[in-house]
Design a protein around this motif. Structure first.
Motif, PDB file in Angstrom:
ATOM      1  N   HIS A  70     -16.719  18.044   7.344  1.00 24.05           N
ATOM      2  CA  HIS A  70     -17.132  16.655   7.166  1.00 24.05           C
ATOM      3  C   HIS A  70     -17.163  16.314   5.680  1.00 24.05           C
ATOM      4  O   HIS A  70     -17.838  16.976   4.898  1.00 24.05           O
ATOM      5  CB  HIS A  70     -18.526  16.472   7.789  1.00 24.05           C
ATOM      6  CG  HIS A  70     -19.196  15.194   7.400  1.00 24.05           C
ATOM      7  ND1 HIS A  70     -18.707  13.959   7.761  1.00 24.05           N
ATOM      8  CD2 HIS A  70     -20.319  14.960   6.673  1.00 24.05           C
ATOM      9  CE1 HIS A  70     -19.490  13.013   7.263  1.00 24.05           C
ATOM     10  NE2 HIS A  70     -20.481  13.597   6.602  1.00 24.05           N
ATOM     11  N   VAL A  71     -16.417  15.309   5.314  1.00 23.90           N
ATOM     12  CA  VAL A  71     -16.424  14.810   3.934  1.00 23.90           C
ATOM     13  C   VAL A  71     -16.904  13.376   4.030  1.00 23.90           C
ATOM     14  O   VAL A  71     -16.215  12.530   4.610  1.00 23.90           O
ATOM     15  CB  VAL A  71     -15.017  14.884   3.312  1.00 23.90           C
ATOM     16  CG1 VAL A  71     -14.986  14.217   1.949  1.00 23.90           C
ATOM     17  CG2 VAL A  71     -14.560  16.336   3.192  1.00 23.90           C
ATOM     18  N   GLY A  72     -18.087  13.101   3.497  1.00 23.11           N
ATOM     19  CA  GLY A  72     -18.718  11.825   3.809  1.00 23.11           C
ATOM     20  C   GLY A  72     -18.618  10.757   2.734  1.00 23.11           C
ATOM     21  O   GLY A  72     -17.665  10.714   1.943  1.00 23.11           O
ATOM     22  N   ASN A  73     -19.641   9.924   2.698  1.00 22.41           N
ATOM     23  CA  ASN A  73     -19.672   8.730   1.849  1.00 22.41           C
ATOM     24  C   ASN A  73     -19.446   9.020   0.370  1.00 22.41           C
ATOM     25  O   ASN A  73     -20.112   9.866  -0.208  1.00 22.41           O
ATOM     26  CB  ASN A  73     -21.061   8.079   1.910  1.00 22.41           C
ATOM     27  CG  ASN A  73     -21.491   7.809   3.311  1.00 22.41           C
ATOM     28  OD1 ASN A  73     -21.417   6.701   3.778  1.00 22.41           O
ATOM     29  ND2 ASN A  73     -21.936   8.852   3.999  1.00 22.41           N
ATOM     30  N   PHE A  74     -18.544   8.316  -0.240  1.00 22.80           N
ATOM     31  CA  PHE A  74     -18.338   8.381  -1.687  1.00 22.80           C
ATOM     32  C   PHE A  74     -18.182   9.812  -2.186  1.00 22.80           C
ATOM     33  O   PHE A  74     -18.785  10.201  -3.183  1.00 22.80           O
ATOM     34  CB  PHE A  74     -19.475   7.662  -2.427  1.00 22.80           C
ATOM     35  CG  PHE A  74     -19.607   6.229  -2.006  1.00 22.80           C
ATOM     36  CD1 PHE A  74     -18.702   5.279  -2.469  1.00 22.80           C
ATOM     37  CD2 PHE A  74     -20.578   5.839  -1.114  1.00 22.80           C
ATOM     38  CE1 PHE A  74     -18.786   3.957  -2.042  1.00 22.80           C
ATOM     39  CE2 PHE A  74     -20.675   4.530  -0.687  1.00 22.80           C
ATOM     40  CZ  PHE A  74     -19.776   3.578  -1.151  1.00 22.80           C
ATOM     41  N   VAL A  75     -17.392  10.575  -1.492  1.00 23.78           N
ATOM     42  CA  VAL A  75     -17.097  11.944  -1.930  1.00 23.78           C
ATOM     43  C   VAL A  75     -15.647  11.980  -2.403  1.00 23.78           C
ATOM     44  O   VAL A  75     -14.765  11.423  -1.755  1.00 23.78           O
ATOM     45  CB  VAL A  75     -17.318  12.946  -0.778  1.00 23.78           C
ATOM     46  CG1 VAL A  75     -16.807  14.333  -1.168  1.00 23.78           C
ATOM     47  CG2 VAL A  75     -18.802  13.002  -0.410  1.00 23.78           C
ATOM     48  N   GLU A  76     -15.424  12.625  -3.558  1.00 26.98           N
ATOM     49  CA  GLU A  76     -14.069  12.788  -4.076  1.00 26.98           C
ATOM     50  C   GLU A  76     -13.723  14.274  -4.040  1.00 26.98           C
ATOM     51  O   GLU A  76     -14.518  15.104  -4.477  1.00 26.98           O
ATOM     52  CB  GLU A  76     -14.019  12.256  -5.510  1.00 26.98           C
ATOM     53  CG  GLU A  76     -12.691  12.452  -6.192  1.00 26.98           C
ATOM     54  CD  GLU A  76     -12.669  11.838  -7.605  1.00 26.98           C
ATOM     55  OE1 GLU A  76     -13.517  10.960  -7.901  1.00 26.98           O
ATOM     56  OE2 GLU A  76     -11.832  12.269  -8.402  1.00 26.98           O
ATOM     57  N   VAL A  77     -12.558  14.593  -3.500  1.00 25.25           N
ATOM     58  CA  VAL A  77     -12.123  15.989  -3.419  1.00 25.25           C
ATOM     59  C   VAL A  77     -10.750  16.069  -4.064  1.00 25.25           C
ATOM     60  O   VAL A  77      -9.868  15.263  -3.748  1.00 25.25           O
ATOM     61  CB  VAL A  77     -12.032  16.463  -1.949  1.00 25.25           C
ATOM     62  CG1 VAL A  77     -11.630  17.939  -1.885  1.00 25.25           C
ATOM     63  CG2 VAL A  77     -13.354  16.251  -1.212  1.00 25.25           C
ATOM     64  N   LYS A  78     -10.568  17.029  -4.960  1.00 26.98           N
ATOM     65  CA  LYS A  78      -9.264  17.183  -5.611  1.00 26.98           C
ATOM     66  C   LYS A  78      -8.909  18.653  -5.757  1.00 26.98           C
ATOM     67  O   LYS A  78      -9.735  19.438  -6.219  1.00 26.98           O
ATOM     68  CB  LYS A  78      -9.312  16.532  -7.000  1.00 26.98           C
ATOM     69  CG  LYS A  78      -7.985  16.511  -7.696  1.00 26.98           C
ATOM     70  CD  LYS A  78      -8.070  16.796  -9.180  1.00 26.98           C
ATOM     71  CE  LYS A  78      -8.344  18.262  -9.481  1.00 26.98           C
ATOM     72  NZ  LYS A  78      -8.281  18.618 -10.890  1.00 26.98           N
ATOM     73  N   GLY A 101     -21.585  15.752   2.432  1.00 24.87           N
ATOM     74  CA  GLY A 101     -21.912  14.476   3.062  1.00 24.87           C
ATOM     75  C   GLY A 101     -21.942  13.263   2.168  1.00 24.87           C
ATOM     76  O   GLY A 101     -21.569  12.165   2.578  1.00 24.87           O
ATOM     77  N   HIS A 102     -22.394  13.422   0.908  1.00 26.04           N
ATOM     78  CA  HIS A 102     -22.669  12.201   0.147  1.00 26.04           C
ATOM     79  C   HIS A 102     -22.462  12.375  -1.359  1.00 26.04           C
ATOM     80  O   HIS A 102     -22.929  13.348  -1.940  1.00 26.04           O
ATOM     81  CB  HIS A 102     -24.130  11.754   0.322  1.00 26.04           C
ATOM     82  CG  HIS A 102     -24.796  12.291   1.538  1.00 26.04           C
ATOM     83  ND1 HIS A 102     -24.911  11.571   2.702  1.00 26.04           N
ATOM     84  CD2 HIS A 102     -25.349  13.509   1.793  1.00 26.04           C
ATOM     85  CE1 HIS A 102     -25.525  12.305   3.608  1.00 26.04           C
ATOM     86  NE2 HIS A 102     -25.805  13.485   3.092  1.00 26.04           N
ATOM     87  N   LEU A 103     -21.775  11.430  -1.961  1.00 26.49           N
ATOM     88  CA  LEU A 103     -21.793  11.233  -3.409  1.00 26.49           C
ATOM     89  C   LEU A 103     -21.476  12.473  -4.231  1.00 26.49           C
ATOM     90  O   LEU A 103     -22.119  12.726  -5.243  1.00 26.49           O
ATOM     91  CB  LEU A 103     -23.182  10.706  -3.822  1.00 26.49           C
ATOM     92  CG  LEU A 103     -23.593   9.383  -3.177  1.00 26.49           C
ATOM     93  CD1 LEU A 103     -25.108   9.198  -3.283  1.00 26.49           C
ATOM     94  CD2 LEU A 103     -22.877   8.224  -3.846  1.00 26.49           C
ATOM     95  N   SER A 104     -20.497  13.256  -3.805  1.00 25.74           N
ATOM     96  CA  SER A 104     -20.195  14.487  -4.541  1.00 25.74           C
ATOM     97  C   SER A 104     -18.783  14.470  -5.093  1.00 25.74           C
ATOM     98  O   SER A 104     -17.922  13.742  -4.600  1.00 25.74           O
ATOM     99  CB  SER A 104     -20.348  15.704  -3.609  1.00 25.74           C
ATOM    100  OG  SER A 104     -21.705  15.914  -3.323  1.00 25.74           O
TER     101      SER A 104
END
Ligand code: UD1
Ligand code: MG
Length: 457
Positions: free
Chosen positions: A343-351, A362-365
């Motif tokens: 689960h990758v949630g609200n306002f999460v950036e993954v690169k 879940g959140h803001l990460s």
């Protein structure tokens, strides 16, 4: 079977586009127009394809690569002159040559096959692909004699008001007897309103020579839309979009509003998937079965497996495995790999990072340059600090770890499996398995001190 050849006209400037980008490279549903053309042409199995290139020749060549031979038309002296440039490859060969414009991206291979068949059936020297246009403005008109036999083609700029009334138009696609084509080209002149060598004049030349000329009319004018300006480009996109979405619906994909859903040619979508309005699916994207892609999501060059939900998010060059869910408002940047049921949630950036099976962010990460194992919990506002100003560094987190909220992890760092990081920590060193890491100043409570703070009075 008679040998088939194809000539794609792609050297014109495209002046009416008012663009630095070469006309035939303008995309329609994500693919340059000339690529749509060569795809359709290849489906008719020609033995040779020659593309006529001019301005931006190198760009067209790198777009089509080895799929075609190229003839350079150094000066754009008209469509007839363009075809002449193919002589070095085709002149004198026996067979049928399809000539097609690089700016008619909606033509289908069925129509091209029908044209070949009609041409062969009629034993014609030339067959024009025509269409009935409600508004023929801008196209060449097909002039027939009193018994309906094709006489010639007249260009818009050369037409008398009476000729301009004709609604049967030239699509710019033809079949020719190859040998006769190159002979007749030698008789073209530039005696017309635009001072160009018109390919369309070949019809008159062949007729004057007693040759049999035919016209095959397609049922669907939309297929023959020629893109000369951005108004027509938008229309071509709309028509292609309609065709693409229609096919997906027949394949079992649901659209809430197909007219407001933008899917590039070549995107694959599995059955039972639901796509909401405002979604863009671009490039080499593949979506599995039974997914939900909610409003305004943009997915580019990515693979989404089955049973995935993407909620109003941006996904680029990434992979989302079965059962995972992303968003709302997440951003998967290139090389994000979200594994099964993660689960990758609200306002999460993954690169450039792996989020392992069942792991939750879940959140803001920000998860950059990291490898996260399985069943990890990443609290709210965790930052994988990957950049020291010069270089990127990687973080590895083992399975079943728990990272509290507002943790900064300064890479390179390894957090081993089953470990725990206290909220608010700034982690700079590796953490061994089963350890609890706390990296923050201890709390001090100063009794009654608040009373001395002026604004607390
Ligand atoms: C052309 C036809 C017109 C037809 C219409 C269909 C002629 C004279 N007119 O007009 O009858 O109804 O297409 O869309 O053929 N090109 C070259 N070299 C040149 C000029 C053009 O390669 O010197 C290429 C262009 O890149 C384009 C194609 O030929 O892909 C057609 O040229 P364009 O200028 O678009 O012709 P139209 O005015 O549309
Ligand atoms: Mg045109």
């Amino acid at each position: 079977m008679n040998a088939r050849y194809a000539i794609i006209l792609a050297a014109g400037k495209g002046t009416r586009m008012k663009s630095k980008l070469y006309k035939v490279l303008h995309p329609v549903c994500g693919k340059p127009m000339v690529e749509h053309i060569i795809n359709r042409v290849e489906e008719t199995n020609p033995t040779e394809i020659v593309t006529i290139v001019g301005h931006g020749a190198d760009k067209v060549q790198s777009q089509l690569g080895e799929r075609s031979q190229y003839a350079l038309q150094a000066e754009q002296l008209g469509t007839g002159h363009a075809v002449m440039q193919a002589a070095e490859f085709l002149k004198g060969k026996k067979g049928t040559t399809l000539v097609i414009s690089g700016d008619t991206p909606l033509l289908t291979s069925e129509t091209l096959d029908n044209l070949f068949e009609y041409h062969q059936g009629k034993g014609a020297s030339a067959t024009i692909l025509t269409a009935h246009a409600e508004n023929p403005t801008g196209y060449g008109r097909i002039l027939r004699d009193h018994v309906g036999i094709v006489d010639r083609i007249v260009e818009q700029k050369d037409a008398t008001p009476e000729e301009a009334q004709v609604k049967e138009i030239n699509t710019g696609t033809y079949c020719f007897d190859n040998e006769l084509l190159f002979d007749a080209l030698e008789n073209l002149n530039t005696d017309n309103a635009q001072g160009e060598y018109y390919l369309t004049d070949i019809i008159e030349i062949l007729k004057a020579d007693g040759k049999n000329v035919a016209a095959y009319q397609t049922e669907d004018f939309n297929e023959s839309l020629g893109v000369n300006d951005r108004v027509a480009l938008a229309e071509a996109n709309r028509l292609m979009r309609e065709r693409i979405n229609h096919q997906h619906m027949l394949n079992g994909v649901s659209f809430i509003d197909p007219a407001a859903t933008y899917i590039d040619a070549g995107v694959i979508i599995g059955a039972e998937t639901v796509i909401e309005p405002g979604v863009y699916l671009k490039g080499k994207t593949v979506i599995g079965e039974n997914c939900v892609i909610t409003a305004q999501s943009q997915i580019v060059d990515s693979t989404i497996e089955d049973n995935v939900t993407i909620k109003t998010s941006v996904v680029e060059e990434s992979v989302v495995r079965s059962g995972a869910d992303v968003g709302p408002y997440a951003h998967l940047r290139p090389k994000a790999e979200i594994h099964e049921n993660a689960h990758v949630g609200n306002f999460v950036e993954v690169k450039n990072a792996v989020v392992g099976e069942g792991t939750k962010v879940g959140h803001l990460s920000y998860v950059g340059d990291a490898t996260l194992g399985k069943d990890i919990n990443v609290g709210c506002g965790v930052v994988f600090v990957n950049y020291d100003g010069k270089k990127k560094h990687r973080t590895v987190v083992g399975d079943h770890s728990f990272i509290g909220s507002s943790v900064n992890i300064i890479a390179p760092v390894e957090i081993e499996a089953n470990s725990c990081v206290a909220a608010g920590s700034t982690i700079t060193d590796d953490i061994p398995e089963h350890a609890l890491a706390i990296a923050r100043a201890r709390q001090v409570n100063k009794e009654d001190y608040a009373k001395k703070i002026p604004y607390m009075q």
